[in-house]
Motif scaffolding. Structure first.
Motif, PDB file in Angstrom:
ATOM      1  N   GLY A 167      51.515 131.395  57.653  1.00  0.00           N
ATOM      2  CA  GLY A 167      51.068 130.928  56.332  1.00  0.00           C
ATOM      3  C   GLY A 167      51.745 129.497  55.916  1.00  0.00           C
ATOM      4  O   GLY A 167      51.643 129.073  55.005  1.00  0.00           O
ATOM      5  N   SER A 168      52.201 128.703  56.953  1.00  0.00           N
ATOM      6  CA  SER A 168      52.540 127.401  56.682  1.00  0.00           C
ATOM      7  C   SER A 168      52.288 126.345  57.795  1.00  0.00           C
ATOM      8  O   SER A 168      51.993 126.969  58.808  1.00  0.00           O
ATOM      9  CB  SER A 168      54.124 127.392  56.516  1.00  0.00           C
ATOM     10  OG  SER A 168      54.924 127.802  57.773  1.00  0.00           O
ATOM     11  N   SER A 169      52.241 125.200  57.577  1.00  0.00           N
ATOM     12  CA  SER A 169      52.043 124.433  58.762  1.00  0.00           C
ATOM     13  C   SER A 169      52.620 123.026  58.393  1.00  0.00           C
ATOM     14  O   SER A 169      53.090 122.587  57.227  1.00  0.00           O
ATOM     15  CB  SER A 169      50.495 124.227  58.836  1.00  0.00           C
ATOM     16  OG  SER A 169      50.111 123.304  57.507  1.00  0.00           O
ATOM     17  N   SER A 172      50.848 120.529  55.659  1.00  0.00           N
ATOM     18  CA  SER A 172      50.995 121.398  54.187  1.00  0.00           C
ATOM     19  C   SER A 172      52.418 120.514  53.559  1.00  0.00           C
ATOM     20  O   SER A 172      52.424 120.316  52.358  1.00  0.00           O
ATOM     21  CB  SER A 172      50.851 122.775  53.928  1.00  0.00           C
ATOM     22  OG  SER A 172      52.039 123.319  54.563  1.00  0.00           O
ATOM     23  N   LEU A 173      53.240 120.442  54.231  1.00  0.00           N
ATOM     24  CA  LEU A 173      54.410 119.849  53.757  1.00  0.00           C
ATOM     25  C   LEU A 173      54.494 118.431  53.210  1.00  0.00           C
ATOM     26  O   LEU A 173      54.676 118.112  52.288  1.00  0.00           O
ATOM     27  CB  LEU A 173      55.582 119.809  54.950  1.00  0.00           C
ATOM     28  CG  LEU A 173      56.181 121.270  54.957  1.00  0.00           C
ATOM     29  CD1 LEU A 173      56.777 121.345  56.587  1.00  0.00           C
ATOM     30  CD2 LEU A 173      57.053 121.517  53.983  1.00  0.00           C
TER      31      LEU A 173
ATOM     32  N   GLU B 143      62.434 124.047  54.060  1.00  0.00           N
ATOM     33  CA  GLU B 143      60.739 123.820  53.731  1.00  0.00           C
ATOM     34  C   GLU B 143      60.113 124.044  52.626  1.00  0.00           C
ATOM     35  O   GLU B 143      59.359 123.098  52.181  1.00  0.00           O
ATOM     36  CB  GLU B 143      60.206 124.888  54.847  1.00  0.00           C
ATOM     37  CG  GLU B 143      58.615 124.799  55.253  1.00  0.00           C
ATOM     38  CD  GLU B 143      58.235 125.968  56.135  1.00  0.00           C
ATOM     39  OE1 GLU B 143      59.187 126.722  56.281  1.00  0.00           O
ATOM     40  OE2 GLU B 143      56.979 125.788  56.202  1.00  0.00           O
ATOM     41  N   ARG B 146      61.218 121.167  50.285  1.00  0.00           N
ATOM     42  CA  ARG B 146      60.476 119.958  50.454  1.00  0.00           C
ATOM     43  C   ARG B 146      59.109 120.027  49.921  1.00  0.00           C
ATOM     44  O   ARG B 146      58.739 119.130  49.334  1.00  0.00           O
ATOM     45  CB  ARG B 146      60.244 119.502  51.873  1.00  0.00           C
ATOM     46  CG  ARG B 146      61.697 119.152  52.696  1.00  0.00           C
ATOM     47  CD  ARG B 146      61.455 117.726  53.136  1.00  0.00           C
ATOM     48  NE  ARG B 146      62.833 117.075  53.600  1.00  0.00           N
ATOM     49  CZ  ARG B 146      63.096 117.115  54.740  1.00  0.00           C
ATOM     50  NH1 ARG B 146      62.741 117.635  55.877  1.00  0.00           N
ATOM     51  NH2 ARG B 146      64.478 116.505  54.964  1.00  0.00           N
ATOM     52  N   LYS B 147      58.499 120.984  49.999  1.00  0.00           N
ATOM     53  CA  LYS B 147      57.139 121.226  49.340  1.00  0.00           C
ATOM     54  C   LYS B 147      57.363 121.060  47.965  1.00  0.00           C
ATOM     55  O   LYS B 147      56.339 120.521  47.148  1.00  0.00           O
ATOM     56  CB  LYS B 147      56.681 122.831  49.918  1.00  0.00           C
ATOM     57  CG  LYS B 147      56.145 122.783  51.069  1.00  0.00           C
ATOM     58  CD  LYS B 147      55.317 124.142  51.301  1.00  0.00           C
ATOM     59  CE  LYS B 147      55.186 124.468  52.854  1.00  0.00           C
ATOM     60  NZ  LYS B 147      54.752 125.836  52.894  1.00  0.00           N
ATOM     61  N   ALA B 150      57.487 117.645  46.937  1.00  0.00           N
ATOM     62  CA  ALA B 150      56.272 117.010  46.970  1.00  0.00           C
ATOM     63  C   ALA B 150      55.437 116.919  45.898  1.00  0.00           C
ATOM     64  O   ALA B 150      54.605 116.062  45.667  1.00  0.00           O
ATOM     65  CB  ALA B 150      55.784 117.405  48.192  1.00  0.00           C
TER      66      ALA B 150
END
Lengths: 215, 586
Positions: A167-169, A172-173, B143, B146-147, B150
């Motif tokens: 579900g993450s890549s 996408s960050l 992670e 950071r998202k 952003a």
């Protein structure tokens, strides 16, 4: 009166002739005649003042520039420290996910997915006598013995390859809003959880195993 | 010199004014520099100086090969300032430009990334609209942080939340322990806290209006000290394998709990101390709280027949019996027992002509009672204490039990005999494996160790365990006992023998007492040594209260798998020589 020598003498030299009994003379005569002399004396004084003021100005300016440079350095240091902190965090997060990925639970699961089985005991070859010893026993099958028994590891939750949908890549960050919506872009099951991982688009959808390519 | 009167007056006035002015400045100067100096300096420092607490990070716990079992990591709390929130619209930076979006959309975006339900976020934001602080999500990873960052939502903030991660999950979880909100709660985290704990420091600096440290103003008052790294003796691969095998077998047996231990005979290092159920320190609530510790250290049980070799070795050492001594052993025994009490073997047999070895290999309770009668209760107790029973091991694990060897005045005629075969005495798996280590190490008991060392950041090393041994029984007594046990896998216990390898083993099926009465619950065990000709590894496996198989045969597959794995992992070459032929009958 010619002026020689150091500037330290200059102010006192013209004062001497004027000193003896100025009160007895009419003031007008005295003013007219020494005037050119005094002007001649004053010229080097002006140069001194200019040099002095310029010197002070240069020193002040230098100091200003220096402190600007130092302060600028402080901002640069602050910025680099921030960058370093971020990179250290990246490193720690990647190390953390690497540690979880190298846990025995995941290695055994992945090995069995690749069709590997447990090994048996090993036969031995004695190099001196050339004799072999030991009997190969055991081996084959799963460590879980078909019971589905599994020693848990919450640290693996969301780790690639273990849960079908990671579900993450990495992509996408970086872009924030554009990928925050429900439609997440191309994901790679191989990419580690950290953000700077290269995206291996060739490996297909999530959960794909990193299988070796035979050449 | 004479001046006109007016000029003189002006001059005097000027002088007086200048003098007054100078006097004024002097007074002010004295006031600022001397009278109020301390107060002003303090207030200046207050406005410019920032005192920062710097945090040392808690040390890691690693296995013997350096595999990280516990480490400190940064997690983040996502917070918000409800006062800044306009519930209708929020201006966010989208693709580099500031754009107004409905606040619900911003909340939905946060919810999707953090996993906190949108409704909860809305509640947090609206609970106290005047508040400056509210948690939106706690302990999220880099992670996620950071998202969220952003998204560039102006009212969202974050703070670092130091946390603890256990990359191997439940592997060694019972040994590693875990941290609660108030500090270490169990296991090595609690045991070695003095090594692991960090010391916070403080730093003062002067800061500019935008928070940048002014150059040259930084003063480290106290340096933060990171905690040390605890290096355990544990072999993670074997530990995992043992837990996996326990899990598989305990489910098959319907056991309540199970333990397995492997100790290096020649060093006393614990390679594996597996517990089932296995707690995952990342989320301890996945198992019941009685499994949060290490049962291998904290749960004493009556060991049953795996105690018999200890009795035999003690009496051989004391010289009161010989390995080939001839005994006539009935299956039912009342000699010297009060009232209608009796001791009997687990199966019916006629009076058997067994040697000492025969009694041990066939695991006769009656025979062991006869052997026990050769030694006084006091002497036997001394031997048991020398073997390490009735006292905590040198590991001094969190919540460790010292087991029970009854004091002499509580030992009655029955207990005096049953102790010899492991009833009426309570031991931990750690004590039991230590006794087998003693037998395997030719009678010299080494202190058990779970920690190899604590490496401090300054390069110093502490917590190095004492590895000085003490002789418990003679080498001859120990070696003879091990030689007898070699016949157990070949004569009585199926499924444990491994072709090419000599393995000493002893089974145990102990009755479990509850409220002073023996029930039909059992604790089944196999303990052993390999390779038997010069033991390197001592192994103990126990399952508590199995449902499907209530005899020690139920523990055999786990023991066999574990020994096979030891042979594979440590590359043990096939045994040399043959099993000593000690006659079992006469």
């Amino acid at each position: 009166m010619p002026i020689r020598g150091t500037s330290a003498l200059a102010p006192t030299a013209p004062a001497r002739p004027a000193a003896p009994g100025p009160a007895a003379r009419p003031p007008l005569r005295v003013v007219e005649n020494p005037a050119p002399r005094r002007l001649r004396v004053a010229r080097p004084r002006l140069a001194h003042v200019v040099v002095l003021v310029a010197g002070v100005a240069v020193i002040l300016l230098g100091q200003l520039l220096l402190s600007i440079a130092v302060a600028d350095g402080a901002y640069r240091v602050s910025e680099l420290q921030g960058q370093q902190k971020g990179l250290l965090r990246d490193q720690a997060a990647l190390q953390e996910s690497l540690d979880a990925l190298s846990s025995p639970q995941r290695l055994s699961t992945e090995a069995e997915k690749l069709g590997m089985v447990t090994s048996g005991t090993l036969p031995y070859l004695d190099l001196d006598t050339g004799a072999t010893s030991g009997v190969r026993i055991g081996g084959g099958g799963s460590v879980r013995g078909g019971t589905g028994a599994e020693i848990g590891n919450v640290a693996l939750d969301g780790a690639p390859g273990v849960q079908a949908d990671s579900g993450s890549s990495a992509s996408s960050l970086a872009s924030g809003w554009s990928d925050a919506g429900p439609s997440v872009g191309t994901t790679s099951g191989v990419a580690p959880a950290g953000q700077d991982a290269p995206v291996d688009t060739a490996s297909g959808g999530s959960g794909t195993l990193p299988s070796p390519v035979t050449r | 010199m004479r001046y006109p009167r007016r000029t003189g007056g002006r001059l005097a006035l000027t002088v007086v004014l200048v003098a007054l002015l100078v006097a004024g400045f002097v007074v002010r100067l004295v006031d600022v520099q001397i009278v109020r100096a301390a107060e002003l300096v303090a207030s200046a420092d207050d406005t410019r100086t920032v005192t920062l607490t710097t945090y040392g990070s808690r040390g890691s716990i690693v296995a013997s090969d350096g595999t990280v079992l516990a480490q400190s990591v940064d997690r983040f709390d996502i917070t918000a300032s409800p006062r800044q929130v306009d519930l209708d619209s929020t201006e966010v930076k989208k693709d580099g430009t500031w754009t107004k979006v409905p606040t619900t959309e911003a909340i939905a975006a946060i919810a999707q990334i953090t996993g906190t339900p949108a409704a909860d976020i809305l509640t947090a934001l609206t609970a106290d609209p005047e508040s400056q602080f509210a948690f939106l999500a706690q302990g999220v990873t880099l992670e996620v942080y950071r998202k969220v960052a952003a998204l560039d939502i102006p009212w969202v903030y974050a703070q670092v939340h130091p946390s603890r991660s256990y990359p191997l999950g439940a592997v060694g979880g019972n040994l590693v322990g875990f941290l609660g909100t108030d500090g270490p709660q169990a296991g090595t985290e609690a045991n070695e806290d003095s090594c692991l704990a960090a010391t916070d420091g403080t730093t003062t600096y002067e800061s500019s209006a935008d928070g940048v440290r002014l150059p040259g103003t930084e003063v480290v008052d106290t340096a933060a000290q990171d905690g040390g790294t605890v290096r355990l003796t544990i072999d993670t691969d074997l530990q995992w394998y043992a837990q996996q095998v326990l899990d598989r077998e305990a489910r098959k047996l319907g056991a309540e709990w199970a333990v397995a231990m492997v100790v290096e005979v020649k060093t006393g290092r614990i390679l594996t101390a597996a517990d089932w159920p296995s707690v995952d320190p990342n989320d301890v609530n996945l198992v019941q709280d009685n499994a949060w510790g290490a049962r291998s250290f904290s749960s004493p049980y009556e060991p049953g027949s795996i105690m018999k070799p200890v009795t035999v070795a003690s009496e051989l050492d004391a010289g009161v019996i010989s390995p080939t001594e001839q005994w006539s052993v009935p299956w039912h025994y009342t000699n010297g027992l009060p009232g209608d009490h009796y001791i009997q073997d687990a199966w019916w047999h006629g009076t058997m002509p067994w040697t000492t070895a025969g009694i041990l290999v066939n695991s006769s309770n009656v025979g062991l009672s006869q052997i026990s009668e050769k030694m006084s209760a006091a002497e036997r107790r001394d031997y048991l204490l020398k073997f390490g029973f009735n006292q905590g091991t040198e590991v001094d694990f969190w919540g460790e039990s010292s087991g029970t060897v009854l004091p002499l005045d509580e030992v009655d005629a029955i207990t005096n005999r049953t102790q010899g075969f492991g009833q009426g005495i309570a031991v931990t798996a750690a004590q039991m494996v230590s006794a087998y280590q003693t037998l395997g190490n030719h009678g010299v008991r080494l202190p058990l160790s779970l920690v190899d060392e604590c490496d401090h950041p300054d390069g110093s090393v502490s917590e190095v365990p004492d590895r000085e041994g003490t002789r418990v029984v003679s080498a001859d007594a120990a070696d003879t006992t091990v030689a007898m046990l070699e016949q157990v896998p070949t004569v009585v216990l199926d499924g444990v023998a491994i072709p090419g390898y000599r393995i000493a083993a002893k089974t145990g099926t102990a009755e479990v007492a509850e409220g002073g009465v023996y029930t039909d619950d059992r604790i089944i065990s196999v303990a052993g040594l390999l390779p038997a000709e010069d033991p390197e590894y001592a192994v103990v496996v126990s399952f508590a209260k199995p449902d499907t198989i209530k005899t020690s045969a139920g523990a055999a597959p786990a023991f066999a798998d574990l020994t096979k794995q030891i042979i594979k992992e440590f590359r043990i070459p096939p045994s040399t020589g043959s099993t000593p032929d000690i006659p079992l009958t006469w």
